[in-house]
Design a protein around this motif. Structure first.
Motif, short mmCIF file in Angstrom:
data_model
loop_
_atom_site.label_atom_id
_atom_site.label_comp_id
_atom_site.label_asym_id
_atom_site.label_seq_id
_atom_site.Cartn_x
_atom_site.Cartn_y
_atom_site.Cartn_z
N SER A 258 62.62 33.75 2.96
CA SER A 258 63.44 34.27 4.06
C SER A 258 64.89 33.81 3.94
O SER A 258 65.78 34.35 4.61
CB SER A 258 62.87 33.81 5.40
OG SER A 258 62.92 32.40 5.51
N LEU A 259 65.15 32.83 3.08
CA LEU A 259 66.50 32.31 2.87
C LEU A 259 67.21 33.01 1.71
O LEU A 259 68.34 32.67 1.39
CB LEU A 259 66.45 30.80 2.60
CG LEU A 259 65.70 29.96 3.64
CD1 LEU A 259 65.66 28.50 3.22
CD2 LEU A 259 66.34 30.10 5.02
N VAL A 260 66.54 33.98 1.12
CA VAL A 260 67.09 34.73 0.00
C VAL A 260 67.56 36.10 0.49
O VAL A 260 66.84 36.80 1.19
CB VAL A 260 66.05 34.90 -1.12
CG1 VAL A 260 66.61 35.74 -2.26
CG2 VAL A 260 65.59 33.53 -1.63
N LYS A 261 68.78 36.47 0.14
CA LYS A 261 69.35 37.74 0.58
C LYS A 261 69.89 38.53 -0.61
O LYS A 261 70.29 37.96 -1.63
CB LYS A 261 70.48 37.50 1.58
CG LYS A 261 70.02 36.82 2.88
CD LYS A 261 69.08 37.72 3.67
CE LYS A 261 68.61 37.06 4.96
NZ LYS A 261 67.65 37.92 5.69
N HIS A 262 69.93 39.86 -0.44
CA HIS A 262 70.49 40.75 -1.44
C HIS A 262 71.90 41.15 -1.02
O HIS A 262 72.25 41.15 0.16
CB HIS A 262 69.64 42.02 -1.56
CG HIS A 262 68.23 41.77 -1.98
ND1 HIS A 262 67.76 41.96 -3.26
CD2 HIS A 262 67.15 41.34 -1.26
CE1 HIS A 262 66.49 41.65 -3.32
NE2 HIS A 262 66.09 41.28 -2.12
N PHE A 263 72.70 41.52 -2.00
CA PHE A 263 74.01 42.09 -1.69
C PHE A 263 73.82 43.51 -1.17
O PHE A 263 72.94 44.25 -1.63
CB PHE A 263 74.90 42.11 -2.94
CG PHE A 263 75.38 40.76 -3.38
CD1 PHE A 263 76.44 40.15 -2.73
CD2 PHE A 263 74.76 40.09 -4.42
CE1 PHE A 263 76.88 38.90 -3.12
CE2 PHE A 263 75.19 38.84 -4.83
CZ PHE A 263 76.26 38.24 -4.18
N SER A 264 74.68 43.90 -0.25
CA SER A 264 74.58 45.25 0.32
C SER A 264 75.48 46.25 -0.40
O SER A 264 75.24 47.46 -0.32
CB SER A 264 74.95 45.22 1.81
OG SER A 264 76.28 44.74 1.98
N ASP A 265 76.52 45.76 -1.10
CA ASP A 265 77.47 46.69 -1.71
C ASP A 265 77.22 46.92 -3.20
O ASP A 265 77.87 47.77 -3.81
CB ASP A 265 78.91 46.23 -1.49
CG ASP A 265 79.15 44.79 -1.93
OD1 ASP A 265 78.16 44.06 -2.13
OD2 ASP A 265 80.32 44.39 -2.04
N MET A 266 76.31 46.17 -3.81
CA MET A 266 75.95 46.39 -5.21
C MET A 266 74.68 45.59 -5.52
O MET A 266 74.25 44.75 -4.74
CB MET A 266 77.08 45.98 -6.16
CG MET A 266 77.31 44.47 -6.22
SD MET A 266 78.56 43.98 -7.45
CE MET A 266 77.77 44.48 -8.99
#
Length: 313
Positions: A258-266
């Motif tokens: 849950s502490l891992v996120k993806h980039f939204s713009d690429m």
């Protein structure tokens, strides 16, 4: 008459610049190795090594002889590969280098399956940074490497294997986790943790995020570290964030994901390749290794089209 054993000995002395170490690596006594090198020099009438230097170095003519010896040994190694193909056997020694940001996450996925499937292969693995692997490939101290490409080096061949995403890992209280959309520009923050210089992943992060001179100013201390696991544990306790490769998340427990996120713009990707010198003699083993590795990594990582490759050189 010049023998392959003599050529192996002079290449070993050139690699290690020390007769005793070369003998140890060749599994012979130092007097045996020294005698064979001296006999070769006497037979051809030139001195290959300047023994007055410490460490020992090749003479000018010695450099040319050693370079040719490397080519002869590579060509001789191809004979064994031809025989293996004829017998449909996968056996022999494979010395593999892998970078530290891949080793802890990639090796557990495939190496056990590979050694069980091919018990006649004597696999030896070393964790090294990319430049060290390339140097050892040139000197025949390694047979192949697994690292992030492209490196734009004509002395080696790169065979892309898979493409892992670059992800964001943050402390549970970090403001990034509250953002509905995280963009690359958000990475230019004074509380980003980075690996030390020399790691390709650090250079990829810097290239991707165009980091300014303020990075690290809000961290509790400056770290010169080469371990992603260390960065993750520091972030858990001390705050801040970093970028991690996708295979690292694959090994996280559920509560950490849950502490891992993806980039939204690429979708930034790093290309991981199997790399070897242009005269690699153990092609049959290499193909078996590649086949096993591609079978064991998550299938979606094989898709190059799911993002953009971030170069580091």
């Amino acid at each position: 008459m010049i023998t392959l054993v003599q050529l192996e000995y002079i290449v070993a002395v050139d690699n290690y610049r020390h007769f005793a170490t070369a003998a140890e690596k060749c599994f012979v006594t130092q007097p045996t190795l020294s005698m064979q090198v001296r006999k070769l020099e006497d037979d051809i009438g030139v001195q290959i090594f300047d023994r007055s230097k410490h460490p020992v170095i090749p003479t000018d003519i010695g450099k040319e002889i050693i370079a040719q010896a490397r080519e002869v040994l590579k060509d001789a190694g191809l004979i064994g590969d031809i025989v293996q193909r004829f017998r449909a056997e996968v056996s022999g020694e494979l010395r593999l280098g892998i970078i530290p940001t891949l080793g802890p996450f990639l090796l557990p996925l495939f190496v056990g399956n590979f050694t069980r499937r091919y018990p006649a292969v004597d696999l030896w693995v070393a964790e090294l940074v990319t430049e060290e692997i390339i140097e050892k490939l040139r000197n025949e101290q390694l047979d192949a490497g697994i690292f992030v490409t492209p490196v734009h080096d004509r002395s080696i061949i790169e065979e892309p294997l898979f493409y892992e995403e670059m992800l964001i890992y943050a402390n549970p209280k970090h403001w990034l986790l509250d953002k509905p959309r995280i963009q690359v520009k958000d990475m230019d923050s004074p509380d980003i943790w980075l690996l030390n210089d020399g790691h390709c992943f650090r250079h990829q992060v810097v290239n991707l995020c165009s980091l300014s001179g303020d990075r690290g100013k809000e961290l509790p201390f400056q770290l010169e570290g080469g371990s992603l696991e260390t960065l993750v544990r520091l972030i858990d306790r001390e705050g801040g964030f970093t970028l991690i490769p996708e295979l690292a998340e694959f090994h996280f427990p559920a509560e950490k994901r849950s502490l891992v996120k993806h980039f939204s713009d690429m979708t930034p990707l790093r290309e991981v390749s199997l790399v070897y010198s242009r005269h690699f003699a153990k092609r049959y083993i290499l193909e078996a290794l590649k086949e096993q590795l591609l079978k064991d990594v998550p299938e979606h990582l094989l898709d190059k089209g799911r993002g953009e490759i971030v170069e580091w050189k």
